[in-house]
Design an enzyme around this catalytic site. Structure first.
Site, PDB file in Angstrom:
ATOM      1  N   HIS A 370       5.583 -23.364  42.721  1.00  0.00           N
ATOM      2  CA  HIS A 370       5.933 -23.226  41.305  1.00  0.00           C
ATOM      3  C   HIS A 370       7.365 -22.722  41.092  1.00  0.00           C
ATOM      4  CE1 HIS A 370       4.996 -19.299  42.712  1.00  0.00           C
ATOM      5  NE2 HIS A 370       5.467 -18.770  41.598  1.00  0.00           N
ATOM      6  N   ASP A 371       8.032 -22.280  42.150  1.00  0.00           N
ATOM      7  CA  ASP A 371       9.405 -21.782  42.036  1.00  0.00           C
ATOM      8  C   ASP A 371      10.424 -22.792  42.536  1.00  0.00           C
ATOM      9  OD1 ASP A 371       8.598 -19.311  41.051  1.00  0.00           O
ATOM     10  OD2 ASP A 371       8.424 -18.444  43.063  1.00  0.00           O
TER      11      ASP A 371
HETATM   12  C1  GLC Z   1       8.137 -14.556  42.548  1.00  0.00           C
HETATM   13  C2  GLC Z   1       7.317 -15.601  41.832  1.00  0.00           C
HETATM   14  C3  GLC Z   1       8.116 -16.107  40.684  1.00  0.00           C
HETATM   15  C4  GLC Z   1       8.393 -14.964  39.757  1.00  0.00           C
HETATM   16  C5  GLC Z   1       9.057 -13.796  40.486  1.00  0.00           C
HETATM   17  C6  GLC Z   1       8.970 -12.545  39.687  1.00  0.00           C
HETATM   18  O1  GLC Z   1       9.292 -15.086  43.097  1.00  0.00           O
HETATM   19  O2  GLC Z   1       6.906 -16.599  42.701  1.00  0.00           O
HETATM   20  O3  GLC Z   1       7.477 -17.149  39.998  1.00  0.00           O
HETATM   21  O4  GLC Z   1       9.209 -15.375  38.708  1.00  0.00           O
HETATM   22  O5  GLC Z   1       8.424 -13.507  41.708  1.00  0.00           O
HETATM   23  O6  GLC Z   1       7.661 -12.075  39.647  1.00  0.00           O
END
Ligand code: GLC
Ligand code: CA
Length: 600
Positions: A370-371
């Site tokens: 998702h990132d």
């Molecule tokens: C992690 C998650 C991401 C989120 C970030 C802050 O990287 O995978 O989606 O925005 O942490 O919680």
């Protein structure tokens, strides 16, 4: 294995997918491997990651939900995956889509109720699928009770659940905050006349793990979920939890190198990090038969063993960023070099990481989540001509490497980046706040938006494509984020019927991994490492060898492997026609071809 570089005189014909298919179909069930300290269920797991907001909407509000997931459990089961990782489903104001939790023990109202959760867990277990929850404990939402209390006064007992810099000491030493419009990790809070720390947005204050009471509260919450029967945690930025509370000045060199990793490495080297993880293991994790995987932000090949070496009693696995960040240009936002990435370097990255876990610890393999942008757009080729082939090739990579595979929902269909044109189409706080930051600093926002087409997280968050009906069958309402217009051709309904679809290829690859212990536990050896187009390697275990050949380019390619293929069996190929190998000649591969052979 000995024969591998010896020229030989045999013609190898790799039969078409239909051959491989019938071979695969003849084996119905996957062997259950013996559990031993070296063989565990989580090493054998195939994890399917679901972004609940975008998977399936059951009530027409445009937002995916737990009932939606429940309605698709047979689809998930049929894929063959053995575990599901859910992105956060806890109560949240959704500044960062659930990564800002306001109550750890309640389900986000858009997603359903605790009863829905219990049903989901029960129904997954009934199908033999494990459930991995996201654990977000580096920070909470600023709407969490602890923060709402703590921010009222310095004497409030919850004040010390967070990190503060008293204003009488002046402005705090700068640290970068991802997702912050000003790029800073400190925000001033008037009632306490102090600044609070947030490595992410100002709506995500960092928890103070240095406080034993906070640690105990987190451990209690973890037990709450484990006692319900969840099978493990994916730990969000867990590498950042310990802070040097003196908050020393960070050198400009470190600050300038986000995509070369140095500020995340700095954040990942807090003084008591491993002490806290060992305490968590001793007091909580070790009491359950579960798995843990750290999001290894800032973790390097040098520091990784500290997290996952089993003698240290911390975590089981972590996922690193050296693979997914490979090829980004230096800068404050992600940008790809115009001519893409260099495969030789990428092979080095994965080979180096494999070697770290060769004897101790355990690794993971993923190309999307998702990132990240969609894997086919980032690592393959999403043009109509190559999307399917390159997507299958990448699936072959993920399911033949050593390390637990994490496969992101939608990649099995070959879903690709939506590539929004305008900032108004984006929903992600990362994109929106970076845009504002750049605009405020007079930077070129057009260049940023161009780069985002390839790199933005929202590319991976568009609704899952079920069928050709309106909104790809994701919702009857208005989807919270646009559906990728390619859903008319890229969707489950069409792909389920097509034996050569990405979807059916993914299922075959899963079966293949389950059938071959070698693909799980076998040693990985890189071959032909200077080859710029082809990634080839073997996996070996107990005298058995599996050879994997992957063409990462849209051109014909040839390996420099002269191999004794006397008893080679082609297990799978992503082309329909057979791959022919001529006498005494290196193996030729077609564009984006992937082929897997069993050698005796
Ligand atoms: C992690 C998650 C991401 C989120 C970030 C802050 O990287 O995978 O989606 O925005 O942490 O919680
Ligand atoms: Ca809904």
């Amino acid at each position: 294995m000995k024969n591998i570089f010896i020229a030989s005189f045999l013609i190898l014909t790799c039969f078409s997918v239909s051959f491989s298919q019938s071979k695969l179909n003849s084996v119905k069930t996957s062997p259950i491997l013996q559990e031993s300290p070296n063989h565990t269920w989580w090493k054998e797991a195939i994890v399917y990651q679901i972004y609940p907001r975008s998977f399936k909407d059951s009530n027409g509000d445009g937002i995916g939900d737990l009932k939606g997931i429940i309605s698709k459990l047979n689809y998930i089961k049929n894929l063959g995956v053995t575990a599901v990782w859910l992105n956060p489903i806890y109560q949240s104001p959704n500044a960062d889509n659930g990564y800002d939790i306001s109550n750890y023990r309640q389900i986000m109202k858009e997603f359903g109720t605790m009863a829905d959760f219990d049903t989901l867990l029960y129904e997954l277990h009934k199908r033999g699928i494990k459930l991995i929850m996201d654990l977000v404990v580096n920070h909470t939402s600023n709407q969490h009770f602890w923060f709402m209390q703590g921010r009222t006064s310095r004497t409030n007992p919850f004040y010390s659940y967070y990190h503060w810099w008293p204003a009488e000491k002046g402005t705090p030493p700068y640290r970068p905050g991802s997702f912050d419009v000003n790029g800073s990790a400190w925000t001033y809070n008037k009632p306490t006349n102090s600044y609070y720390l947030h490595y992410f947005s100002e709506m995500q204050p960092d928890l103070n793990w240095e406080n034993p009471k906070l640690r105990e509260a987190i451990f209690k919450m973890m037990r709450f979920w484990l006692n319900k029967g969840v099978d493990g945690f994916r730990m969000d930025v867990i590498s950042f939890i310990s802070k040097d509370t003196i908050f020393p000045i960070i050198t400009p060199k470190i600050l300038n190198e986000k995509y070369n990793g140095s500020w995340s490495q700095y954040y990942a080297s807090g003084p008591y990090l491993h002490q806290y993880l060992r305490q968590m293991n001793r007091d909580v994790l070790s009491k359950y038969n579960i798995m843990t995987v750290a999001e290894g932000a800032g973790v390097t090949t040098k520091t990784a063993p500290k997290f996952v070496d089993s003698d240290r009693h911390e975590l089981n696995m972590l996922y690193h960023f050296d693979g997914v960040d490979y090829g980004y240009l230096p800068g404050i936002y992600k940008k790809l070099a115009p001519n893409g990435y260099d495969l030789v370097g990428l092979k080095e990255v994965y080979s180096k990481w494999d070697s770290i876990f060769e004897h101790r610890g355990w690794g993971t393999i993923y190309l999307g989540n998702h990132d990240q942008p969609r894997m086919v757009s980032r690592w393959g080729n999403d043009s109509p001509k190559w999307r399917t082939l390159s997507s299958k090739m990448l699936t072959t990579f993920i399911l033949t490497m050593r390390g637990t595979p994490y496969y992101y929902a939608g990649d099995e269909l070959g879903m690709s980046n939506i590539k929004f044109d305008s900032i108004s189409e984006y929903k992600d706080i990362e994109t929106i706040n970076m845009y504002k930051y750049l605009k405020n600093h007079g930077e070129d926002v057009h260049a940023f938006l161009e780069a985002q087409k390839m790199t933005a997280r929202d590319n991976a968050r568009t609704p899952f494509q079920w069928n050709t009906s309106v909104n790809a069958g994701f919702t009857k309402g208005t989807p919270w984020i646009q559906v990728n217009p390619n859903y008319k051709t890229v969707n489950v309904a069409i792909e389920a019927r097509d034996p050569n679809s990405c979807l059916n290829y993914f299922k075959k690859m899963i079966e293949l991994r389950k059938q071959h212990k070698t693909l799980i536990y076998g040693k990985y050896t890189l071959l032909d490492k200077e080859n710029k187009q082809i990634y080839s390697y073997t996996r070996t275990l107990n005298g058995k060898t599996i050879l994997i050949l992957l063409n990462f380019s849209p051109k014909d390619g040839r390996t420099n492997i002269y191999q004794n293929f006397t008893n080679a069996i082609c297990l799978i190929d992503n082309y329909n026609e057979s791959l022919k190998i001529k006498i005494n000649e290196p193996v030729q591969l077609r564009p984006y071809e992937a082929a897997v052979f069993e050698l005796e």
